[in-house]
Design a protein around this motif. Structure first.
Motif, PDB file in Angstrom:
ATOM      1  N   MET A 129      -6.816  -6.599   0.269  1.00 39.00           N
ATOM      2  CA  MET A 129      -5.381  -6.766   0.029  1.00 39.00           C
ATOM      3  C   MET A 129      -5.042  -7.272  -1.373  1.00 39.00           C
ATOM      4  N   PRO A 130      -5.686  -8.325  -1.889  1.00 43.27           N
ATOM      5  CA  PRO A 130      -5.382  -8.738  -3.267  1.00 43.27           C
ATOM      6  C   PRO A 130      -5.684  -7.644  -4.284  1.00 43.27           C
ATOM      7  N   LEU A 131      -6.731  -6.865  -4.055  1.00 47.78           N
ATOM      8  CA  LEU A 131      -7.057  -5.772  -4.973  1.00 47.78           C
ATOM      9  C   LEU A 131      -5.961  -4.713  -4.954  1.00 47.78           C
ATOM     10  N   LEU A 132      -5.484  -4.347  -3.772  1.00 47.88           N
ATOM     11  CA  LEU A 132      -4.415  -3.368  -3.680  1.00 47.88           C
ATOM     12  C   LEU A 132      -3.160  -3.863  -4.395  1.00 47.88           C
ATOM     13  N   SER A 133      -2.890  -5.146  -4.279  1.00 52.23           N
ATOM     14  CA  SER A 133      -1.732  -5.715  -4.972  1.00 52.23           C
ATOM     15  C   SER A 133      -1.875  -5.568  -6.475  1.00 52.23           C
ATOM     16  N   ARG A 134      -3.065  -5.850  -6.998  1.00 53.55           N
ATOM     17  CA  ARG A 134      -3.288  -5.719  -8.440  1.00 53.55           C
ATOM     18  C   ARG A 134      -3.170  -4.267  -8.896  1.00 53.55           C
ATOM     19  N   LEU A 135      -3.457  -3.341  -7.991  1.00 56.99           N
ATOM     20  CA  LEU A 135      -3.370  -1.925  -8.315  1.00 56.99           C
ATOM     21  C   LEU A 135      -1.956  -1.370  -8.162  1.00 56.99           C
ATOM     22  N   GLY A 136      -1.022  -2.208  -7.754  1.00 50.71           N
ATOM     23  CA  GLY A 136       0.370  -1.785  -7.665  1.00 50.71           C
ATOM     24  C   GLY A 136       0.824  -1.279  -6.315  1.00 50.71           C
TER      25      GLY A 136
END
Length: 677
Positions: A129-136
């Motif tokens: 989830m944090p990675l997806l957030s960083r990816l927009g």
């Protein structure tokens, strides 16, 4: 965590199904154009139909999510760009994507467009989830195999919304990790062309349909999912009848709103489409034989059931609240102002009212039947005037018509023609050999390979690392259900043993491997099939990657970008990654086994039920060890060993040296030469 009421998200595989969904009370629909969506065999929509569909939905307060959720090839990027541009012009309320190339294109060309991570991205652990957030990404569509507690944990892990399938078909394989249709034919599930071979007879322990699950229904659990913070309840079924869609939407809407679902509606929903009924086994953790089922003639709906369900969407569903202000002033035309919660405000004007009475009946304004509107508030500013009921009706019709026009004509999302160019790939002059092993007897690979990947959880990792040093790397499990904390501990152990690299098959392992201080190598499970995706993963810290096993030799040679890449040249390729073990259908899971198709062919199954997953492998191995010269742009050649003993393992390395395939001719070239649709 999102606190608003979860939306009911319905399939729209055709215009008829879209109308059924919206008129039954769906808050949003998902649909696709011709190409790049995971149901390319659905009716889908022409461009003209798409514009009309979006106007129809927006007028009625329903969101529209556009599907671009398949793997993309480099020679398709121009068409992809045009479809993203089309989605912006509609405008869609979000785009659901699988491929990192699609996500990257949207971020560059249409940064105001909402990005949703498709279930094909196999999001099933909190670290994703944090990675997806960083990816927009604004939302993640979670894997269908999750338990209620796992959904809760993932939803709480970041500021990305979660979308959960609550009704519809269950694939045996985890979405995005099934290669069976492409391997047994040419129709790829990752390309939206799945032929559903899993619904055919496969035998295990006396059970004839060991790869066919019942349809899922979490309708009784919607309150729990809402409490967990889930933002969207998704219904599967873009290739099913409009009546099915109407029944599923109605049942979900009632359950979400805390109302009982009538028994007759539940029975009709089961009869209009199911496979021996429904299951909630993943949500409750009760997996095994009760979850399996297949479609029979007894599951077909009769005409009476279909007629009954058609009544659910014969009329408009009044979803949009409006506020009305009636202004009556001496000597001026009557005015009715109408506004909605989206900031739209319109006014209709009529005749000059008479002024012999201040009594005004509001009933004509409240009669909004046949429209998507209901009147929330009416205020009257009256200067001692009265009006005829017919004038109020005319004002109401005129104002609501204007409001519909305003709601259905939204401003397009800005799209810029940002076309990135990527450097050509320069392969190393001498590709290295890498072995992926599952048994200590296969450590003979270390004599020949430059890198040997051992299962991260193997109890013989320490002895392998001591014996072969930095040649040894680890491969993380492809399925991470509920295992993230344990895997972080195992990564720390690997680091202490001197291991330098970890192969991953899921984006949810990127951050844990980084946190452990290991280099990240991508596995085939990432489905990397194009140059932009290679560059995205390079930016995320990967040191190299294995390419999608559904690429042709020609497409592999044409890939650009700087990230080192490898391909599998030998091995029984995994056809399915499952959370429901086929071996449990017999006398219980006793470890590795095999299943048999209707032609008597045997498919090995690697059972890891203690780790929440199993893998079904092809009946014959892939082998192109005699064709390596056809892949001049590849940096690494992978040999994957599953059922092979030490003698067979060593022989395969000799075959590479002698440039010869398997001696008995029982092997496949995979998709490297025939391709995948």
């Amino acid at each position: 965590m999102i606190s608003r009421r979860p939306e009911i998200l319905a399939p729209a595989g055709s215009p008829d199904q879209l109308v059924a969904a919206v008129r039954s009370g769906a808050d949003a629909v998902y649909l696709g154009a011709d190409g790049f969506n995971a149901r390319r065999n659905a009716a889908n929509f022409s461009n003209e139909e798409l514009f009309e569909a979006v106007r129809y939905c927006h007028e009625r307060g329903a969101a529209v999510y556009f599907l671009l959720n398949t793997v993309v090839f480099d020679d398709e990027t121009d068409k992809l760009r045009q479809l993203v541009k089309l989605a912006c012009s509609l405008p869609a309320d979000g785009i659901i994507v699988q491929d990192m190339a699609t996500a990257d294109l949207i971020r560059r060309c249409a940064p105001d467009m909402r990005l949703h991570a498709s279930t094909q991205m196999t999001v099933h652990n909190p670290a994703a989830m944090p990675l997806l957030s960083r990816l927009g990404f604004s939302r993640a569509v979670l894997s269908r195999e999750l338990s209620g507690q796992e959904i809760r944990d993932i939803t709480a892990a970041g500021d990305v919304e979660t979308e959960v399938f609550v009704h519809g078909a269950l694939c045996m394989s985890v979405s995005g990790q099934c290669f069976m249709s492409a391997a047994l034919g040419t129709r790829s599930g990752n390309r939206g062309m799945c032929a559903q071979p899993c619904r055919l007879p496969f035998r295990s322990g006396g059970f004839d349909y060991c790869l066919s699950l019942k349809d899922m229904s979490h309708i009784p659990h919607l309150t729990e999912l809402a409490d967990a913070g889930v933002s969207s309840f998704k219904i599967e079924g873009r290739m099913k009848r409009p009546e099915y869609c109407a029944a599923a939407v109605t049942a979900c809407r009632l359950s979400r709103d805390g109302q009982p679902v009538p028994q007759q509606l539940s029975q009709n929903l089961e009869s209009v489409f199911s496979r021996s009924g429904f299951t909630d086994g993943y949500f409750t953790g009760r997996r095994g034989k009760p979850m399996f089922g297949h479609r029979t003639k007894d599951d077909a709906a009769d005409s009476g059931t279909l007629s009954s369900l058609h009544s659910l969407y014969r009329t408009e569903f009044q979803r949009v609240a409006v506020d009305m202000t009636l202004r009556l002033e001496n000597g001026k035309p009557a005015e009715l102002a109408v506004s909605d919660d989206d900031g739209n405000r319109v006014s209709a004007f009529g005749d000059i009212p008479s002024c012999d009475s201040s009594s005004v009946q509001t009933e004509p304004l409240e009669k909004t039947g046949g429209t998507p509107y209901f009147v929330r508030n009416i205020s009257i500013e009256n200067d001692g005037c009265c009006v005829r009921p017919s004038l109020l009706k005319s004002l109401r019709r005129d104002a609501l018509s204007q409001l519909s026009a305003a709601r259905s004509n939204r401003k397009p999302i800005e799209f810029s023609e940002d076309i990135s160019e990527y450097p050509a790939h320069t392969a190393c002059s001498s590709p290295d050999l890498r072995a992926v092993i599952t048994d200590p007897c296969q450590l003979v690979s270390a004599k020949y390979a430059q890198r040997v990947y051992v299962p991260l959880e193997a109890d013989w990792l320490e002895s392998a690392a001591k014996q072969y040093g930095t040649k040894i790397a680890v491969e993380a499990p492809r399925a991470l259900f509920g295992l993230e904390d344990r895997l972080r501990t195992l990564l720390a152990r690997a680091k202490e043993l001197g291991v330098e690299e970890c192969m991953i098959h899921n984006i949810g392992m990127i951050d844990p491997v980084k946190d452990a201080g290991l280099d990240i190598y991508g596995g085939f499970g990432l489905n990397i099939a194009n140059t932009p995706a290679l560059e995205v993963y390079r930016s995320l810290g990967l040191c190299g990657t294995e390419l999608s096993c559904e690429l042709t030799a020609k497409r592999i040679s044409a890939l650009g970008g700087q990230l080192p890449r490898g391909i599998t040249v030998y091995g029984r390729m995994p056809l399915m990654l499952t959370r429901n073990c086929p071996a449990r259908l017999g006398s219980g899971c006793g470890g590795d086994c095999s299943i048999t198709d209707r032609m008597g062919k045997s498919f090995p199954v690697r059972c890891r039920c203690d780790r929440s997953f199993s893998e079904v492998f092809n009946t014959i191995p892939l082998c192109i060890v005699d064709k390596l010269s056809d892949f001049p742009s590849v940096d690494s050649f992978f040999l994957r060993f599953t059922v092979e003993n030490s003698v067979e393992t060593e022989e395969m390395f000799k075959n590479i040296t002698l440039n010869r395939p398997l001696r008995n001719n029982t092997f496949t070239r995979g998709s490297y030469y025939r391709g995948a649709e």
